[in-house]
Design a protein around this motif. Structure first.
Motif, mmCIF file in Angstrom:
data_model
loop_
_atom_site.group_PDB
_atom_site.id
_atom_site.type_symbol
_atom_site.label_atom_id
_atom_site.label_comp_id
_atom_site.label_asym_id
_atom_site.label_seq_id
_atom_site.Cartn_x
_atom_site.Cartn_y
_atom_site.Cartn_z
ATOM 1 N N GLU A 145 71.534 63.814 117.317
ATOM 2 C CA GLU A 145 71.141 63.092 118.529
ATOM 3 C C GLU A 145 71.672 61.660 118.533
ATOM 4 O O GLU A 145 71.854 61.062 119.596
ATOM 5 C CB GLU A 145 69.626 63.095 118.696
ATOM 6 C CG GLU A 145 68.850 62.361 117.633
ATOM 7 C CD GLU A 145 67.376 62.731 117.680
ATOM 8 O OE1 GLU A 145 66.582 61.930 118.195
ATOM 9 O OE2 GLU A 145 67.022 63.828 117.195
ATOM 10 N N HIS A 146 71.947 61.120 117.348
ATOM 11 C CA HIS A 146 72.451 59.744 117.277
ATOM 12 C C HIS A 146 73.951 59.667 117.573
ATOM 13 O O HIS A 146 74.518 58.563 117.611
ATOM 14 C CB HIS A 146 72.126 59.144 115.904
ATOM 15 C CG HIS A 146 70.657 59.083 115.638
ATOM 16 N ND1 HIS A 146 70.101 59.368 114.421
ATOM 17 C CD2 HIS A 146 69.632 58.801 116.480
ATOM 18 C CE1 HIS A 146 68.785 59.255 114.508
ATOM 19 N NE2 HIS A 146 68.484 58.915 115.751
ATOM 20 N N SER A 147 74.582 60.819 117.779
ATOM 21 C CA SER A 147 75.974 60.860 118.229
ATOM 22 C C SER A 147 76.090 61.164 119.712
ATOM 23 O O SER A 147 77.176 61.029 120.278
ATOM 24 C CB SER A 147 76.756 61.929 117.453
ATOM 25 O OG SER A 147 77.149 61.468 116.177
ATOM 26 N N ILE A 148 75.023 61.605 120.340
ATOM 27 C CA ILE A 148 75.139 62.162 121.691
ATOM 28 C C ILE A 148 75.306 61.066 122.728
ATOM 29 O O ILE A 148 74.535 60.106 122.784
ATOM 30 C CB ILE A 148 73.922 63.046 122.017
ATOM 31 C CG1 ILE A 148 74.004 64.333 121.174
ATOM 32 C CG2 ILE A 148 73.879 63.398 123.511
ATOM 33 C CD1 ILE A 148 72.816 65.239 121.317
ATOM 34 N N TRP A 149 76.327 61.254 123.545
ATOM 35 C CA TRP A 149 76.629 60.377 124.681
ATOM 36 C C TRP A 149 76.158 61.082 125.945
ATOM 37 O O TRP A 149 76.782 62.058 126.385
ATOM 38 C CB TRP A 149 78.133 60.121 124.735
ATOM 39 C CG TRP A 149 78.602 59.228 125.829
ATOM 40 C CD1 TRP A 149 78.067 58.050 126.237
ATOM 41 C CD2 TRP A 149 79.764 59.446 126.652
ATOM 42 N NE1 TRP A 149 78.807 57.514 127.259
ATOM 43 C CE2 TRP A 149 79.854 58.351 127.542
ATOM 44 C CE3 TRP A 149 80.722 60.449 126.720
ATOM 45 C CZ2 TRP A 149 80.862 58.250 128.484
ATOM 46 C CZ3 TRP A 149 81.734 60.348 127.656
ATOM 47 C CH2 TRP A 149 81.792 59.247 128.524
ATOM 48 N N PRO A 150 75.069 60.644 126.549
ATOM 49 C CA PRO A 150 74.532 61.353 127.718
ATOM 50 C C PRO A 150 75.471 61.367 128.920
ATOM 51 O O PRO A 150 75.265 62.163 129.837
ATOM 52 C CB PRO A 150 73.243 60.585 128.041
ATOM 53 C CG PRO A 150 72.895 59.858 126.793
ATOM 54 C CD PRO A 150 74.202 59.534 126.136
ATOM 55 N N GLN A 151 76.494 60.503 128.919
ATOM 56 C CA GLN A 151 77.429 60.458 130.039
ATOM 57 C C GLN A 151 78.540 61.507 129.941
ATOM 58 O O GLN A 151 79.427 61.551 130.806
ATOM 59 C CB GLN A 151 78.059 59.066 130.134
ATOM 60 C CG GLN A 151 77.072 57.968 130.495
ATOM 61 C CD GLN A 151 76.475 58.172 131.876
ATOM 62 O OE1 GLN A 151 77.193 58.435 132.830
ATOM 63 N NE2 GLN A 151 75.165 58.071 131.979
ATOM 64 N N ASP A 152 78.505 62.342 128.899
ATOM 65 C CA ASP A 152 79.507 63.402 128.775
ATOM 66 C C ASP A 152 79.536 64.222 130.070
ATOM 67 O O ASP A 152 78.531 64.828 130.462
ATOM 68 C CB ASP A 152 79.148 64.297 127.590
ATOM 69 C CG ASP A 152 80.185 65.385 127.331
ATOM 70 O OD1 ASP A 152 81.101 65.576 128.161
ATOM 71 O OD2 ASP A 152 80.073 66.057 126.290
ATOM 72 N N PRO A 153 80.681 64.272 130.767
ATOM 73 C CA PRO A 153 80.747 65.061 132.008
ATOM 74 C C PRO A 153 80.445 66.539 131.798
ATOM 75 O O PRO A 153 80.118 67.246 132.756
ATOM 76 C CB PRO A 153 82.193 64.857 132.480
ATOM 77 C CG PRO A 153 82.633 63.573 131.854
ATOM 78 C CD PRO A 153 81.940 63.527 130.523
#
Length: 468
Positions: A145-153
């Motif tokens: 979760e500390h790698s996740i970019w919520p803006q990933d299309p």
């Protein structure tokens, strides 16, 4: 069986996917710190369900994922829950009735194996690849979760394909890749705003070629499959010792210094305590059997084997051990351990009474999980395996919910379950089917007919090729 056209891309993704201590209460604080547990994780979900209104889907063919196919079905949603499902139900006053005649309704699609956000789009950009911490064979201390970019299309395109829930895993370069996280596929500025409330954590473990290739190339262990197994066993021995130390502290008078927290061993101890689920990347049948023996040796259970292209060879064993199989239909041949893949794999597990799952491990395939399931189902029919669509729909709804530990809330259309629902334009096992409308917890999050519900990542704003 022919390899898929994007074989090179599949091979690249093979390495990626194949991708807590809490505060004690006042009384405990006076006696010393409590043992670390996953139940008091320091990164809580801040997810809030979308706005809802009572909705009735009327006249559809409904696949409940409980084994039923209902003609002329009605699905009632209210206050974020499934209120009722049945044939020809009356629509209560105050409900918005949607004419679903000629269409199909299913539970929301659940992907049991994704790297969205951790290996984001565009995936050719190294700055967006945060899925593999390739620095040590054991990185159980990592939390994806500390790698996740919520803006990933990719989250938006997955939602437009009916995906309402997904588990994101670290990659498979290491024996222990780190913790998984389960997400609701809703727009959010933070990963905490996407986290499925109270969903169990998982630990990504990888068998086979990937870890031995990565570390053997560096002249260190593991360089062989026996090196892999030795690495697992050492880690579990250390984790059991760590757990005993904390158990002694908890059961004693808590005088003196408590054991020092170790984030790596804390995660593995959580597995031994049954609090964290094992999600095991493993292709070959012999290696799956080895991993089951290791689980028996150290007293934990494996929740699911991922990819598991040779699961059909040991389907009775997997049923006996109550282990799910998350696989594809036609990913094949991109490395040696995938050469015995067959399209009937999921169906043979299903026919044996097992828990078959169709997963993606890919930002494109996550948009076509219904079609991948259709490939597996048609292969089953050609092989003489009579599996109804009412059963096969579980491959990307109810069964992944089971593997993720959230089947009490999602995965089927039953009264009281969360209203994660997809209205399809046609039979979801048809290549022509598209998700027309998608609800998460009873809130409309995608409507193909309404541009205001076709949300696109902020990252795409002003970019060349931005979709209208």
């Amino acid at each position: 069986m022919a390899a898929r056209p994007l074989l090179v891309a599949a091979a690249a993704f093979a390495l990626a996917g194949c991708a807590a201590s809490g505060g004690a209460g006042p009384q405990a604080a006076s006696a010393g710190p409590a043992a670390p547990t996953v139940h008091s994780a320091p990164f809580p979900s801040t997810y809030r369900p979308p706005a809802t209104r009572p909705v009735a889907l009327v006249g559809a063919t409904v696949l409940t994922a409980t084994g039923e196919e209902i003609a002329n079905g009605t699905v009632l949603m209210e206050n974020g829950k499934i209120a009722a499902v049945g044939a020809g139900l009356p629509v209560p006053a105050g409900y918005r009735a949607i004419d679903a005649r000629g269409k199909w309704v299913t539970p929301g699609v659940i992907d049991a194996h994704s790297h969205l956000g951790a290996w984001s789009q565009p995936d050719s950009v190294g700055a967006l690849n945060d899925v593999n911490e390739m620095t040590d064979p054991n990185t159980a201390q990592m939390w994806v979760e500390h790698s996740i970019w919520p803006q990933d299309p990719g989250f938006d395109t997955a939602r437009e394909a009916g995906v309402t829930t997904l588990m994101v895993l670290p990659g498979s370069a290491n024996l222990f890749g780190g913790r998984t996280v389960t997400l609701k596929d809703v727009p959010s500025a933070t990963v905490q705003g996407m986290k499925f409330p109270d969903a169990p954590y998982g630990i990504k473990i990888a068998c086979g070629e990937n870890p031995k290739r990565v570390y053997g190339a560096r002249g260190r262990s593991p360089a062989t499959r026996m090196g892999n197994v030795a690495g697992y066993r050492k880690a579990w021995i250390d984790a059991a010792d760590y757990a005993r130390k904390w158990d002694r502290w908890e059961s004693g008078d808590r005088t003196g210094e408590p054991p020092k927290r170790d984030l790596q061993l804390e995660t593995l101890a959580g597995v031994l305590k049954g609090e964290i689920f094992v999600q095991n990347h493993c292709y070959r049948s012999d290696e799956m059997a080895n991993m089951i023996d290791i689980a028996h040796e150290f007293g934990f259970r494996i929740r699911a084997f991922h990819h598991a292209n040779e699961a059909y060879k040991i389907a009775p064993l997997l049923v006996k051990e109550d282990i799910c199989v998350a696989t594809w239909a036609n990913w094949w041949g991109y490395k040696m351990e995938v050469f015995d893949a067959i399209e009937e794999n999921a169906a043979l597990v299903e026919a044996a009474g097992g828990c078959a799952i169709i997963h993606s491990d890919d930002p494109v395939l996550i948009q076509r999980l219904n079609q991948e399931a259709a490939v597996a189902l048609s292969a089953a029919w050609r092989a003489g395996l009579k599996i109804e669509k009412a059963r096969a729909i579980r491959w990307f709804t109810a069964n992944p919910a089971r593997a993720l530990g959230i089947a009490d809330r999602v995965g089927t259309l039953e009264p009281g379950k969360n209203a994660d629902v997809v209205l399809w334009s046609a039979d979801p096992f048809s290549i022509y089917a598209r998700a027309d409308k998608v609800w998460i917890d009873g809130g409309l999050v995608f409507d193909r007919d309404d541009p205001s519900y076709r949300r696109h990542s902020d990252f795409l704003v002003g970019q060349a090729g931005e979709r209208p």
